[in-house]
Design a protein around this motif. Structure first.
Motif, PDB file in Angstrom:
ATOM      1  N   UNK A  14      46.966  27.562  30.477  1.00 41.46           N
ATOM      2  CA  UNK A  14      46.805  28.467  31.620  1.00 41.46           C
ATOM      3  C   UNK A  14      45.726  29.523  31.359  1.00 41.46           C
TER       4      UNK A  14
ATOM      5  N   UNK B 137      38.757  33.875  28.449  1.00 41.77           N
ATOM      6  CA  UNK B 137      40.164  33.443  28.387  1.00 41.77           C
ATOM      7  C   UNK B 137      40.431  32.759  27.065  1.00 41.77           C
TER       8      UNK B 137
ATOM      9  N   UNK C  80      30.561  42.045  40.768  1.00 42.27           N
ATOM     10  CA  UNK C  80      30.622  40.590  41.001  1.00 42.27           C
ATOM     11  C   UNK C  80      29.362  39.912  40.512  1.00 42.27           C
TER      12      UNK C  80
ATOM     13  N   UNK D 256      41.653  39.217  42.439  1.00 43.62           N
ATOM     14  CA  UNK D 256      41.036  37.887  42.402  1.00 43.62           C
ATOM     15  C   UNK D 256      40.070  37.871  41.229  1.00 43.62           C
ATOM     16  N   UNK D 257      39.711  36.658  40.776  1.00 41.48           N
ATOM     17  CA  UNK D 257      38.721  36.519  39.705  1.00 41.48           C
ATOM     18  C   UNK D 257      37.817  35.366  40.091  1.00 41.48           C
ATOM     19  N   UNK D 258      36.646  35.296  39.445  1.00 44.54           N
ATOM     20  CA  UNK D 258      35.728  34.194  39.779  1.00 44.54           C
ATOM     21  C   UNK D 258      36.325  32.822  39.425  1.00 44.54           C
ATOM     22  N   UNK D 259      37.325  32.846  38.514  1.00 41.77           N
ATOM     23  CA  UNK D 259      37.782  31.555  37.987  1.00 41.77           C
ATOM     24  C   UNK D 259      39.101  31.107  38.552  1.00 41.77           C
ATOM     25  N   UNK D 260      39.618  31.869  39.498  1.00 41.12           N
ATOM     26  CA  UNK D 260      40.936  31.535  40.043  1.00 41.12           C
ATOM     27  C   UNK D 260      40.868  31.590  41.564  1.00 41.12           C
ATOM     28  N   UNK D 261      41.939  31.119  42.182  1.00 43.41           N
ATOM     29  CA  UNK D 261      42.075  31.187  43.635  1.00 43.41           C
ATOM     30  C   UNK D 261      43.055  32.301  43.975  1.00 43.41           C
ATOM     31  N   UNK D 262      42.889  32.891  45.155  1.00 44.16           N
ATOM     32  CA  UNK D 262      43.842  33.898  45.607  1.00 44.16           C
ATOM     33  C   UNK D 262      43.745  35.186  44.812  1.00 44.16           C
TER      34      UNK D 262
ATOM     35  N   UNK E  18      50.651  35.615  34.174  1.00 44.16           N
ATOM     36  CA  UNK E  18      50.103  35.487  35.521  1.00 44.16           C
ATOM     37  C   UNK E  18      51.276  35.137  36.419  1.00 44.16           C
TER      38      UNK E  18
ATOM     39  N   UNK F  13      31.705  37.865  34.883  1.00 44.34           N
ATOM     40  CA  UNK F  13      32.485  36.616  34.834  1.00 44.34           C
ATOM     41  C   UNK F  13      32.411  36.026  33.433  1.00 44.34           C
TER      42      UNK F  13
END
Lengths: 663, 166
Positions: free
Chosen positions: B131, B158, B148, B65-71, B122, B153
C-alpha cells in the motif's frame, strides 16, 4: 499646447501597448509554465510505468534465483519484491499522474490481471522452498504471460515520454521566447519611460528657459525705451534713488543731467517721424558711447534724455561732461538720406549739493533745463536758487495767462503811427497788454515768450486777431480810416490756413482788408518756409499789408528781401534811440531807407521820442514814424478820444513823451 | 566549589541532553531509521523507531489528495518535522530512502513550511508495503495549491524505511 497633448498621447499609447503586450506574453508564459509543470508530473508518472516493468523483472529474477538455490535471496526478499510489484500495480491503476496513460493504453486491465496473478504467486511463495526449481518455474509461468504486455506498455509509454518531452521542450523554448519578449517589452517600456522623462525634462527645461527669456524680454520692455534701447523713464525713476544710496555710502557725488534736444521738432515736422526716430536712435547711440561703466543714460520720452553720472567730484567735472555731450549731439548726422543737425540744452543738478533725494534732484535738474532753454539754445545750466524763482514766476505767469485767456484778462492798446511831414496819424499798431490782479502788469516780452513755450501762443494770436479786427471794424470817422497793424507770432505765420483765418475774421467783422497790416519779425521771415511765403502772397493779393518788424537786427540780405512779399519795413527802435549819438546807427537807418526805396517798400521808424530824431528821419526821407513823441500806446477809448480831439484841432501839439510806460 | 559547580551546570545546561531527549530502544520491528546529523540516537549513529515509538511522537491526521492516489484519502501519521526534532536533526535536508531503492532529498525549509507527515495509515488501515508503507511522505496538497509540481510529487516518497540527515 498641441504638441504637449500629442507627446503625452504618444507616451500613453506606447506604454499601453508595451504593458498589454507584456501582459499577453505573461499570461501565455503562465499557461506554458502550467503546461510544463503538468508535463513534468506526467513524465514522473510515466517513470512509474517503467518502475512497474522493473519490479516485474526483479521479482521474476529473484524467484528464478531462489529456485536455483544458488543465490543469497531469502523468502522475505521474495515477499518484499512481491509487495513492491503489488504497490506498482496499484499505483499505475490509481495515480492521477497516469490518467492520460490509462486513457490511451490498457494499463488498468493489465495491472488488475497482474494483481490476480500476484495473489496466486503470493500463495505459492509461502510453500516454495529454496532450490525448488519446479516450484519456481511454476511461479514464473504464472508471470510469463505478462512479460510481453508489460514490455509493450513500457515501449508505448516511452514513445509517450518522447512526445511529452518534445512537447515540453518546445514549451520550454516558447517559455524562453516569451521571457525574451517579456524582457524586450519591459525594456521598451522602460526605454519609453526613460525617453519620456528625458523628453519631458528637456521640454520643461525649454519651457522654463522660454519663461525666463519672456520675463527678461518683458522686463527689458518695461525698463527700456523700445526705440533707442536706452533705459526708459520708469527705469530712471527706479535707478536714481539706488544710485544716490550708493553715493551716500561711499561719500561721493552724483550729477543728474536732463538733456533736451533743440531743433528736433522741425526735423520731425519737415522730414517725418521716420527721420526723427532714426535721429533719436543715432543720438542715443552716441550718448551710450559716452557713458562710462557706472553712468546711466535714459530716454525720458520725446527728445529728452537723462544722464546719471556717478562718482562726480564737482561742478566743473559735470560741466566738462555736459560739454562733451553737447558736442556729440551737435555733430551732424546723416539718417535715411537726410543731413540732420540738432543741438541740445542741458539742465544739471548735483547730489548732494543741490538736492538730497531723487525727486528733488530730478526736479531741480529739470528746472535748470528750463532755464537753459529760456536762455537760448545750446546752453548748460546748473540749478540755483534764481532758477527756481524764475521758474516759479514763469509757472505762475503761465497759470495766470491761461485764466486771463479764459476770463478776458488781456486787453489791446493802440499806438498811432503818424506821417512825419504833418503829424497826421494814418495807422495804429495794436499792442497786447496784460495787467494781472496778482502779478501786476506783465510785460508782453515776458508773457509772450512764456505763452510760446507753454503752447498758448496760438490762443493769444487768435484772441488778438479776433479782438482787434472786431474792434477796428466798428471804428467810425477818422478812426475808421486808420490802418491797423497786428503782431502775430512766428508760429501763426507758419500755419497754412493763416490767410483763410485772417480773411474769415475780416469778413465776419465787415472790415476792409486794406486796413489790416500784419507785422512779422525779421527772424520769423528768415525762418520762413514755402508755406509762409504762400500765405503772405495770398494775404497781399487780398489787400492785406505785410510789414517786417524790428528790421535791421537780423541778417536779411538785399537779395533775400527782394523775394519777400512785403510792403513795409519797420526800423527797430534801437537804431532810432541812438540817432543823435551814434553815427553807425544813422548810417544803418540811411541804408535801410535806401534799400526800402530800391525795393519800393514803405519805411516806418519806431520809438521816436524827440524832435531831433524826427528831424533826422525826415531828412533822410523816412515818411512815417511811431513813438512817444506822438502818442503812447493807449486803450481803445483813449485812442478814439485822442483822434477825435486831434480831428477837432488839427493844430494840436503832440503830447510829451511819458517815461517808464510800456513801449 | 559548590558555587563553581552550579555555574558550570548552568552554563552547560543548554547542551546537555535532557531526560526527554533520551531515545528509548525499539521493542517491536523497526519501521524507520534516522541517521546522519542527528543528536539523539538509540543505536550507533542512528535513531531507530518502532511503531510504538512513532505513536509516542503523536500521530495526526491529514486529509488530502495526492498525485499518486485517487480521491481525498484520510492519512494518519507522524509529523516529519516532529520526528526530525525528536532526533535533534541538524542539517539542511533529509534524504529519504525507499524499499525499492528510490531516494529523494527533502529540504528542511520545505519541511518547516509545509509540515508533511510520514503517513502510517490510510483510511484507518496500516500501510503495508503493497500500500506504499511502512511510511509515505504526504504533503498537504489541498491546502497549498502552489505545490502541485513534480518536485513535490517526487518528494512524496513512499515505502520510506530510512532518513539520512545531511
Amino acid at each position: 499646447m498641441r504638441s504637449t497633448r500629442l507627446r503625452w498621447g504618444g507616451y500613453v499609447v506606447l506604454l499601453i501597448a508595451f504593458t498589454t503586450g507584456s501582459m499577453l506574453v505573461w499570461s501565455s508564459i503562465d499557461r506554458m509554465r502550467d503546461e510544463v509543470r503538468r508535463g513534468g508530473i506526467e513524465i514522473n508518472g510515466i517513470g512509474d510505468v517503467f518502475w512497474l516493468e522493473r519490479e516485474f523483472h526483479r521479482l521474476r529474477e529473484d524467484v528464478a534465483m531462489f529456485g536455483t538455490g544458488g543465490g543469497d535471496i531469502g523468502r522475505d526478499d521474495l515477499f518484499l519484491r512481491l509487495e513492491l510489484l503489488w504497490s506498482r500495480c496499484r499505483l499505475v491503476m490509481e495515480a492521477q499522474t497516469l490518467a492520460h496513460v490509462r486513457a490511451d493504453h490498457p494499463v488498468t486491465p493489465l495491472a488488475r490481471a497482474l494483481l490476480l496473478a500476484l495473489e496466486e504467486v503470493e500463495r505459492r511463495l509461502s510453500s516454495l522452498d529454496e532450490g525448488d526449481g519446479a516450484g519456481a518455474q511454476a511461479i514464473l509461468a504464472l508471470l510469463d504471460p505478462f512479460a510481453a504486455p508489460v514490455q509493450q506498455l513500457s515501449v508505448d509509454v516511452e514513445a509517450l515520454l518522447d512526445a511529452t518531452t518534445q512537447h515540453l521542450s518546445s514549451k520550454f523554448a516558447g517559455l524562453l521566447n516569451g521571457l525574451d519578449s517579456l524582457a524586450i517589452g519591459a525594456g521598451m517600456a522602460s526605454l519609453t519611460l526613460l525617453a519620456m522623462f528625458v523628453i519631458e525634462a528637456a521640454v520643461a527645461r525649454r519651457a522654463r528657459e522660454a519663461i525666463v527669456e519672456r520675463e527678461r524680454a518683458l522686463r527689458h520692455l518695461a525698463y527700456n525705451d523700445p526705440l533707442t534701447g536706452l533705459a526708459n523713464r520708469r527705469n530712471m525713476v527706479e535707478h536714481l534713488p539706488v544710485a544716490l544710496d550708493r553715493a551716500r555710502g561711499d561719500g561721493r557725488g552724483v550729477a543728474l543731467m536732463v538733456v533736451d534736444l533743440d531743433g528736433f521738432k522741425p526735423i520731425n515736422d519737415n522730414h517725418g517721424h521716420e527721420v526723427g526716430d532714426a535721429l533719436l536712435v543715432e543720438i542715443a547711440r552716441r550718448l551710450g558711447r559716452l557713458s562710462r561703466p557706472h553712468d546711466f543714460c535714459a530716454r525720458m520720452g520725446g527728445d529728452e534724455f537723462v544722464f546719471v553720472l556717478a562718482g562726480i567730484v564737482g561742478e566743473s567735472e559735470a560741466f566738462c561732461i555736459a560739454d562733451r555731450i553737447l558736442e556729440e549731439i551737435r555733430q551732424p548726422a546723416r539718417v535715411r538720406g537726410v543731413e540732420a543737425s540738432v543741438g541740445a540744452s542741458i539742465g544739471l543738478a548735483l547730489f548732494p549739493d543741490d538736492a538730497d533725494d531723487a525727486d528733488a534732484l530730478y526736479r531741480k535738474a529739470d528746472m535748470a533745463l528750463f532755464s537753459a532753454k529760456s536762455a537760448g539754445r545750446g546752453k548748460i545750466r546748473r540749478y540755483d536758487r534764481g532758477i527756481h524763482e524764475g521758474i516759479e514766476r514763469r509757472k505762475s505767469i503761465e497759470d495766470r495767462l491761461r485764466s486771463a485767456l479764459a476770463e478776458g484778462g488781456l486787453e489791446m492798446f493802440y499806438q498811432p503811427q503818424v506821417v512825419l511831414a504833418d503829424g497826421r496819424p494814418d495807422a495804429v499798431e495794436a499792442l497786447i497788454r496784460w495787467h494781472d490782479a496778482k502779478l501786476g502788469p506783465v510785460a508782453p516780452g515776458e508773457f509772450i515768450a512764456i505763452a510760446e513755450d507753454a503752447g498758448l501762443i496760438g490762443e493769444v494770436d487768435a484772441w488778438v486777431l479776433a479782438t482787434v479786427v472786431a474792434r477796428a471794424a466798428r471804428w467810425t470817422g477818422a478812426a475808421g480810416q486808420l490802418r491797423v497793424a497786428i503782431n502775430l507770432s512766428a508760429r501763426m505765420f507758419g500755419q497754412d490756413d493763416l490767410c483763410d483765418v485772417v480773411l474769415g475774421h475780416l469778413s465776419a467783422a465787415g472790415m476792409d482788408p486794406g486796413r489790416l497790416e500784419l507785422e512779422i519779425t525779421e527772424t520769423a521771415v528768415l525762418a520762413h518756409t514755402e508755406t509762409t511765403l504762400t500765405q503772405l502772397r495770398r494775404l497781399r493779393s487780398h489787400g492785406v499789408r505785410i510789414a517786417v518788424d524790428d528790421f535791421g537786427v537780423g541778417y536779411s540780405s538785399l537779395n533775400y528781401l527782394k523775394r519777400l512779399p512785403i510792403d513795409q519795413l519797420k526800423i527797430d527802435r534801437s537804431f532810432v534811440a541812438d540817432i543823435e549819438r551814434d553815427g553807425d546807427d544813422r548810417a544803418i537807418i540811411g541804408a535801410i531807407r535806401s534799400v526800402a526805396a530800391a525795393l519800393h517798400l514803405d519805411v516806418v521808424a519806431e520809438g521816436i521820442e524827440t524832435r531831433a530824431q524826427e528831424h533826422y528821419l525826415r531828412s533822410i526821407g523816412c515818411e512815417r514814424g511811431q513813438g512817444f513823441l506822438y502818442a503812447r500806446p493807449m486803450p481803445e477809448g483813449d485812442l478814439l478820444a485822442h483822434l477825435e480831439k486831434r480831428a477837432s484841432n488839427t493844430r494840436l501839439p503832440a503830447a510829451e513823451p511819458a517815461h517808464g510806460a510800456f513801449t | 566549589m559548590g558555587i563553581a559547580l552550579s555555574v558550570l551546570v548552568v552554563l552547560l545546561a543548554p547542551y546537555a541532553p535532557s531526560r526527554a531527549d533520551m531515545l528509548p530502544s525499539p521493542t517491536g520491528p523497526v519501521l524507520l531509521t534516522v541517521s546522519g546529523a542527528v543528536q539523539n540516537t538509540n543505536a550507533p549513529g542512528e535513531a531507530r523507531f518502532d511503531r510504538a515509538m512513532l505513536d509516542a511522537l503523536g500521530l495526526r491526521e491529514l486529509v488530502s489528495s495526492t498525485p499518486h492516489t485517487q480521491g481525498r484519502p484520510v492519512w494518519r501519521g507522524v509529523g516529519l518535522g516532529a520526528l526530525l526534532h525528536r532526533v535533534g536533526a541538524r542539517g539542511e535536508r533529509a534524504v529519504g530512502f525507499a524499499l525499492d531503492g528510490y531516494s529523494v532529498g527533502i529540504p528542511m525549509d520545505v519541511v518547516e513550511r509545509y509540515d508533511p507527515i510520514i503517513a502510517l495509515e490510510r483510511e484507518g488501515k496500516r500501510l503495508r508495503v503493497r500500500d506504499g508503507g511502512p511510511g509515505w511522505v504526504i504533503f498537504p496538497w489541498d491546502e497549498h495549491p502552489e505545490i502541485t509540481d513534480q518536485a513535490f510529487s517526487g518528494m512524496s516518497i513512499w515505502q520510506l524505511e530510512r532518513l539520512r540527515i545531511e
